[in-house]
Design an enzyme around this catalytic site. Structure first.
Site, short mmCIF file in Angstrom:
data_model
loop_
_atom_site.label_atom_id
_atom_site.label_comp_id
_atom_site.label_asym_id
_atom_site.label_seq_id
_atom_site.Cartn_x
_atom_site.Cartn_y
_atom_site.Cartn_z
N LYS A 34 0.83 -1.21 0.00
CA LYS A 34 0.00 0.00 0.00
C LYS A 34 0.86 1.25 0.00
CE LYS A 34 -2.10 -1.19 3.80
NZ LYS A 34 -1.50 -2.51 4.03
N THR A 35 1.84 1.27 0.90
CA THR A 35 2.70 2.44 0.99
C THR A 35 3.52 2.58 -0.30
OG1 THR A 35 2.77 2.15 3.37
CG2 THR A 35 4.42 3.59 2.43
N ASP A 225 -2.02 7.80 3.91
CA ASP A 225 -1.56 6.44 4.26
C ASP A 225 -2.16 6.08 5.63
OD1 ASP A 225 -0.24 4.04 4.16
OD2 ASP A 225 1.78 4.86 4.38
N GLU A 226 -2.26 4.82 5.96
CA GLU A 226 -2.80 4.35 7.24
C GLU A 226 -4.16 5.00 7.54
OE1 GLU A 226 -1.11 2.10 8.90
OE2 GLU A 226 1.01 2.34 8.42
N GLN A 256 -5.62 -3.50 10.75
CA GLN A 256 -4.53 -2.87 11.50
C GLN A 256 -4.96 -1.60 12.21
OE1 GLN A 256 -0.47 -2.94 9.71
NE2 GLN A 256 -1.55 -3.56 7.88
N ARG A 610 5.12 -7.40 11.04
CA ARG A 610 6.33 -6.57 10.87
C ARG A 610 7.52 -7.44 10.45
NH1 ARG A 610 4.17 -3.03 9.27
NH2 ARG A 610 2.34 -4.32 9.55
N1 LIG Z 1 5.31 -5.42 -6.43
C1 LIG Z 1 6.31 -5.48 -5.55
N2 LIG Z 1 7.51 -5.94 -5.91
C2 LIG Z 1 8.52 -6.00 -5.01
N3 LIG Z 1 8.43 -5.62 -3.74
C3 LIG Z 1 7.25 -5.14 -3.31
C4 LIG Z 1 6.14 -5.06 -4.18
N4 LIG Z 1 5.11 -4.54 -3.48
C5 LIG Z 1 5.57 -4.33 -2.23
N5 LIG Z 1 6.86 -4.68 -2.11
C6 LIG Z 1 7.70 -4.62 -0.89
O1 LIG Z 1 7.01 -5.26 0.17
C7 LIG Z 1 7.21 -4.59 1.41
C8 LIG Z 1 5.88 -4.16 1.99
O2 LIG Z 1 5.33 -3.09 1.23
P1 LIG Z 1 4.63 -1.85 1.92
O3 LIG Z 1 5.38 -1.42 3.08
O4 LIG Z 1 4.32 -0.85 0.86
O5 LIG Z 1 3.30 -2.59 2.38
P2 LIG Z 1 2.07 -1.98 3.17
O6 LIG Z 1 0.85 -2.57 2.55
O7 LIG Z 1 2.16 -0.52 3.22
O8 LIG Z 1 2.31 -2.64 4.60
P3 LIG Z 1 1.70 -2.17 6.04
O9 LIG Z 1 0.28 -2.62 6.03
O10 LIG Z 1 2.52 -2.91 7.04
O11 LIG Z 1 1.83 -0.68 6.11
C9 LIG Z 1 8.12 -3.42 1.10
O12 LIG Z 1 9.43 -3.79 1.36
C10 LIG Z 1 7.89 -3.20 -0.39
O13 LIG Z 1 8.96 -2.55 -1.01
MG LIG Z 2 2.30 0.81 4.83
#
Ligand SMILES: Nc1ncnc2c1ncn2[C@@H]1O[C@H](COP(=O)(O)OP(=O)(O)OP(=O)(O)O)[C@@H](O)[C@H]1O
Ligand SMILES: [Mg+2]
Length: 750
Positions: A34-35, A225-226, A256, A610
């Site tokens: 997402k981030t 975000d969040e 979350q 995490r």
């Molecule tokens: N398509 C992709 N290819 C490679 N790496 C990815 C891809 N999508 C996400 N990642 C990697 O996976 C990890 C998690 O991504 P991110 O932090 O954006 O998730 P999130 O959904 O925001 O998580 P959270 O809910 O914990 O905030 C990061 O290290 C990110 O770079």
């Molecule tokens: Mg995130």
């Protein structure tokens, strides 16, 4: 060169990045990118020629904003700097500063931190002659904060029959009156607390349509975000800002949502769908962060929550190792097991301490962990807890700086009016406060005209003090923040005062002041800062969040210790979740209803997710709480994880031991340890740099203490002799010592 989004992202992520016009929402599981989508979305907007000044991205911590900015800058270049990116509080503090006059505030208003707010509430409760046990500052602040986050003004609070009934039923009918007085005092002091930053932004947008219009035109693209952790006040701000262009994109994960206790409202997600019927919703299901085992274990836990939007998260990463569970006989033992395990994994797998994080439910749990890490000479950093800016000497100097910029800042004034001592006693200060109250002046107005209120002998040092502060203001108007702060630190007498204290603590306080001045210098020398004034510096530090401190004092490779709440959005290779016990996690205070238990479970879900490669959970069968040894039961959450993902072997009671202690297993763990080189695992005690002795006037036998030279020990006996108290302490490393309490520097650790 244009980015190849199809390569960097999976199809749903890419689709969300490419969708530019209109509202969009991504509610997806942890680690699903997402981030990452938000980051590339901004990059894409910039590539499409959108002016960076027209983009607003709201993150949960300043650190997250900084990281996002750095990543975007890497791919699209320096124009990324001009994107509006930050926390709700920092962005809207900035906007309020330029619009302050419209709502009757000075441009250089002060931001009261939680401690300032509590102190002020304590003062008000006392002035109103109320029972301070009934009206504890923490509780009152919680009520006021909840009201503000629902945009309930003082007037509404006082008039609302339901609120009135609630407060009366809780035997606290005066909260409304306290809220009224508190709001008035903050206003008179030219101060806003954290919640005011959002509350007043809403007031500003509501009462000044022209101002709202202006920002609607600036922020053509809004991103959050969040989103699951926004409260009503934040929700309304984003809704208003996006009302014109309707280009709003929010990402979050209902599983979350962990800030309901601070007013975060899951209905914001549901409202979002109602507010924007043309909404595009994107689904992300693949977790890129964690091993299959970790993702499946997390799913098996969150499944127990009834209130959640159904979503499936899977991982294509390796299966990974099973989740380890460690059982210890006490909290100290737990610390040892965790520290040993970290040491072992680091050595065997050639990792860096940066790869490890220890997460706990409450800050107090860090103590046992710290002790154990220190014994193995493992470097660590604590995020949150008593942060640098909360130390007394730092608050003192910052109070001088705040008072210089905003003379009406009452809390700052009260803090330094007689520090260092200048013969202005408590009685005099009370008189000044009463005079201010009676004559309807601010405290500063009375202080700077003390001669009109008090007799000359008493008034003179007060007026001299006021003149001093005024001269600082003149200086701060001409010089940059560093020159001003340095001068004020010296001229106020603070530097001399701390320098003359040659004790270990005195020295460390003196060094902290130097550290603060280093910080001001770095601020002034930062080429990206346009404004280098003292006021700008103060605004910068007022909004440092707990999690931001991760960068504040980087001590190189170290293990990160923090609460689960501050770990949101972050990721670490190896994660330890400690204190997996009933009444601790889930927290006793939080499980009076199903909703509360579900929030605790979401917190557990955040913690599990995490971890990238390895997750370890630990619990103790006994623990010191409030100075007493209590036996504990393992957390129900441990049983909620599908056992096929868990390795209980380290937690199994050794057959036949019967007593349930962990002696044998500990031994087994110790055998696994590679023999550490002598130098690295010294048994010699090393006092931490920030060692602070406690007040030992209520010391009890049985309590654990730490001494800067002798290390850790337990009090075995206390003897009174000629009015002084002798403590006999059994130290772990140096054996028994008899110390006079009035001289000994002891830190009570439990
Ligand atoms: N398509 C992709 N290819 C490679 N790496 C990815 C891809 N999508 C996400 N990642 C990697 O996976 C990890 C998690 O991504 P991110 O932090 O954006 O998730 P999130 O959904 O925001 O998580 P959270 O809910 O914990 O905030 C990061 O290290 C990110 O770079
Ligand atoms: Mg995130």
């Amino acid at each position: 060169m244009a980015l190849d989004y199809q390569k960097l992202l999976n199809p749903s992520q890419a689709a969300a990045v490419m969708q530019i016009d209109g509202p969009c929402m991504i509610i997806a599981g942890a680690g699903s990118g997402k981030t990452r989508v938000l980051t590339y979305r901004i990059a894409n907007l910039l590539e499409q020629g959108v002016d960076p000044f027209n983009i607003l991205a709201l993150t949960f911590t300043n650190k997250a904003a900084k990281e996002m900015r750095a990543r975007i800058e890497k791919v699209v270049g320096p124009e990324a700097k001009n994107v509006w990116m930050g926390t709700f509080h920092s962005i809207f503090a900035r906007i309020l500063r330029s619009e302050a006059d419209k709502i009757g505030y000075p441009r250089h208003f002060t931001i009261y931190d939680t401690q300032d707010s509590k102190t002020l509430l304590g003062q008000i409760v006392k002035e109103m002659d109320l029972d301070d046990k009934l009206y504890k500052p923490n509780m009152v602040l919680g009520r006021i904060s909840a009201a503000k986050n629902k945009l309930i003004s003082v007037e509404q609070y006082l008039q609302d029959p339901v609120i009135k009934q609630d407060d009366e039923a809780a035997l606290r009918p005066k909260i409304g009156a306290i809220y009224q007085q508190y709001a008035l005092r903050c206003f008179k002091a030219g101060a806003m607390d954290f919640d005011d930053l959002l509350f007043n932004t809403n007031v500003l947008f509501k009462n000044h349509v022209d101002v709202l219009n202006k920002y609607q035109n600036i922020f053509k693209f809004v991103m959050v975000d969040e989103y699951q952790d926004t409260n009503y006040s934040q929700y309304l701000i984003t809704r208003k800002l996006a009302a014109k262009e309707r280009n709003i994109c929010v990402v979050g994960d209902d599983a979350q949502s962990i800030y309901a206790f601070r007013g975060a409202d899951i209905t914001n997600i549901l409202n979002f769908e109602k507010d924007y019927p043309e909404l595009q919703v994107f689904k992300l299901e693949q977790n890129y962060r964690s091993t299959k085992n970790i993702v499946k274990a997390a799913n098996s836990v969150i499944k127990n929550n009834k209130a959640q939007l159904r979503k499936d998260v899977f991982s294509e990463n390796e299966e990974g190792t099973l989740i380890e569970v460690l059982k210890a006989s006490s909290d100290n033992e737990e610390g040892k097991l965790v520290a040993n395990s970290i040491y072992e994994d680091k050595m065997n797998q050639h990792l860096s301490y940066e790869n490890f994080a220890i997460l706990y439910r409450t800050n107090a749990q860090s103590r046992a962990m710290e002790e154990a890490l220190r014994k193995l000479n493992i470097k660590y950093k604590i995020i949150g807890g008593l942060s640098f800016y909360q130390r007394k000497e730092i608050k003192d100097l910052v109070a001088y700086l705040r008072l210089t910029v905003n003379h009406n800042d009452e809390q700052a004034l009260r803090r330094v009016i007689n520090y260092p001592k200048r013969g202005i006693g408590d009685t005099t200060i009370s008189k000044l406060i009463n005079s201010a109250e009676e004559s309807n002046h601010t405290l500063w107005e009375v202080v700077s005209n003390a001669n009109s209120f008090l007799n000359t002998r008493i008034a003179n040092p007060i007026e001299t003090f006021a003149e001093q502060i005024k001269s600082y203001a003149v200086l701060a108007g001409k010089e940059d923040a560093f020159e001003a702060a340095k001068f004020i630190a010296k001229n106020s007498g603070m530097v001399e005062e701390l320098y003359s204290d040659k004790s270990i603590e005195g020295l460390s306080r003196y060094e902290n002041i130097q550290e603060l001045l280093n910080g001001v210098k770095a601020f002034v020398e930062d080429p990206e800062r346009e404004e280098k004034s003292l006021a700008a510096f103060l605004q910068d530090i007022a909004l440092v969040t707990d999690t931001d401190l991760k960068d504040a004092k980087d001590e190189g490779e170290s293990v990160t210790l923090m609460t689960i709440h501050s770990a949101k959005g972050l990721e670490f290779r190896n994660v330890y979740i400690v204190g997996m016990e009933e009444n601790l996690f889930p927290s006793q205070m939080m499980i009076t209803s199903r909703a509360d238990l579900e929030e605790e479970r979401r917190l557990f879900y955040v913690a599990i997710t995490r971890a990238e490669k390895k997750l370890t959970l630990s619990y103790a069968t006994s623990r010191y709480q409030w100075g007493n040894l209590r036996s504990c039961e393992k957390s129900r959450f441990l049983d909620e994880i599908d056992p096929q993902y868990v390795d209980f072997k380290f937690a199994a009671s050794p057959a036949g031991s019967g007593d349930g202690t962990f002696g044998h297993v500990l031994e087994r763990r110790s055998n696994l340890l590679p023999t550490p080189p002598r130098k690295t695992v010294a048994t010699k005690y090393v006092a931490p740099a920030d060692f602070k002795p406690s007040d030992t006037s209520n010391l009890q036998t049985g309590q654990r203490v730490e001494h800067p030279k002798f290390g850790f020990g337990a009090v075995t006996k206390l003897e009174k002799q000629d009015g002084s108290v002798k403590a006999i302490i059994q130290f772990e490393e140096v054996g028994e010592k008899t110390l006079l309490l009035s001289f000994a520097k002891l830190r009570v650790v439990s």
